[in-house]
Structures are given as structure tokens and as C-alpha cells.
Enzyme design. Structure first.
Site, short mmCIF file in Angstrom:
data_model
loop_
_atom_site.label_atom_id
_atom_site.label_comp_id
_atom_site.label_asym_id
_atom_site.label_seq_id
_atom_site.Cartn_x
_atom_site.Cartn_y
_atom_site.Cartn_z
N GLU A 50 -1.83 8.26 -9.61
CA GLU A 50 -1.11 8.05 -8.36
C GLU A 50 -1.60 8.11 -7.24
O GLU A 50 -1.69 7.10 -6.44
CB GLU A 50 0.02 9.00 -8.63
CG GLU A 50 0.97 8.80 -10.32
CD GLU A 50 2.08 9.21 -9.70
OE1 GLU A 50 3.35 8.74 -10.08
OE2 GLU A 50 2.40 11.36 -10.04
N TYR B 88 13.74 -7.38 12.44
CA TYR B 88 13.31 -6.78 11.22
C TYR B 88 11.91 -6.38 10.62
O TYR B 88 11.42 -5.93 10.56
CB TYR B 88 13.84 -7.48 10.17
CG TYR B 88 14.00 -8.83 10.64
CD1 TYR B 88 13.13 -9.96 9.65
CD2 TYR B 88 15.18 -10.11 10.89
CE1 TYR B 88 12.54 -11.10 10.05
CE2 TYR B 88 14.97 -11.35 11.09
CZ TYR B 88 13.89 -11.74 10.07
OH TYR B 88 13.89 -13.24 10.21
N GLU C 96 11.12 11.64 -1.62
CA GLU C 96 12.07 13.00 -0.76
C GLU C 96 11.32 12.69 0.27
O GLU C 96 11.89 12.51 2.08
CB GLU C 96 12.54 13.81 -1.90
CG GLU C 96 12.95 13.44 -2.74
CD GLU C 96 12.12 13.64 -3.83
OE1 GLU C 96 13.19 13.95 -4.79
OE2 GLU C 96 11.14 13.23 -4.28
N LYS D 245 9.85 3.31 -6.60
CA LYS D 245 8.12 3.30 -7.52
C LYS D 245 8.32 2.47 -9.40
O LYS D 245 9.05 2.73 -9.70
CB LYS D 245 7.69 4.11 -7.99
CG LYS D 245 6.03 4.00 -8.66
CD LYS D 245 5.86 5.38 -9.21
CE LYS D 245 4.86 6.53 -7.89
NZ LYS D 245 4.31 7.96 -7.54
#
Length: 122
Positions: A22, A55, A74, A100
Site C-alpha cells: 500500500e 471548489y 483517520e 479507499k
């Protein structure tokens, strides 16, 4: 006047996770933002961007913060949320969701993630 500005499922490739793969290969993440913004009359009446939040600026800040690797979503979510509140003083409250795509958990799962809510200091 308070309005809501939202970004729906901004796609960012990043390297977040606890497993070595990852951290090296990365994955696609979907980021959704909903924020309450104090918009001035200049945006409504005079069509001026200074009276609101762009934005495009939000998306760039999210992308840049997502590019910094972390083990936990987190941690990423809190970094992103705090950055947006710091950079955009018109934001009063935000809800941020980071997902994810296809996390490596040994089972078929479309996505997993976290959602946080933060408010600007009063």
C-alpha cells in the site's frame, strides 16, 4: 449567508496504508467534501469569487494533502480537514469522507474508509 459547497468523489491516487505494498504501489481514493460556507453578498450580487470559496482551491488542497503518505485514513482525514479550515476562513463546518477503493483485506470489498466532521474555531 451560509451555503453548502460540495465535492463528490474526487479521485486521488495515493500511498496510504499499513502494508508495504500500500505504501509503495498505492491505491485510488475517493474524497467527498461537504462544507458550510459563509458567503458574502459580493458572490451573490456581483459575481465575485472573493465572496465565497473556490471548489478548485478546495480540490487542489485535498489532492496535495492526500499525496503525503500516512498509515491511517483517520490521520489523513484530520490533516485534510484542518488544512481546509486553516486555508479557507469562510468554511464554518465540514464533513469529509475518504474511501479507499478495493482495500487489501483478503475479501472482495468495493471500498472502505472514514468520515469526519470538523467546525471552525469560534
Amino acid at each position: 449567508m451560509l451555503i453548502q459547497i460540495h465535492l463528490n468523489r474526487l479521485v486521488v491516487h495515493a500511498c496510504h496504508g499499513v502494508y508495504p505494498q500500500e505504501q509503495s504501489v498505492g491505491a485510488d481514493f475517493f474524497v467527498t467534501l461537504l462544507c458550510d460556507v459563509d458567503v458574502s453578498e459580493s458572490a451573490f450580487e456581483d459575481d465575485l469569487i472573493d465572496g465565497t470559496v473556490s471548489y478548485g482551491d478546495l480540490a487542489r488542497s485535498i489532492r496535495d494533502e492526500m499525496k503525503r503518505p500516512s498509515h491511517l485514513l483517520e490521520h489523513v482525514a484530520m490533516r485534510v480537514g484542518r488544512r481546509l479550515l486553516r486555508e479557507q476562513p469562510r468554511i464554518r463546518h465540514l464533513r469529509l469522507r475518504i474511501e479507499k477503493q478495493m482495500p487489501p483485506i483478503g475479501m472482495l470489498l468495493d471500498g472502505a474508509g472514514v468520515e469526519i466532521e470538523l467546525s471552525a474555531p469560534v
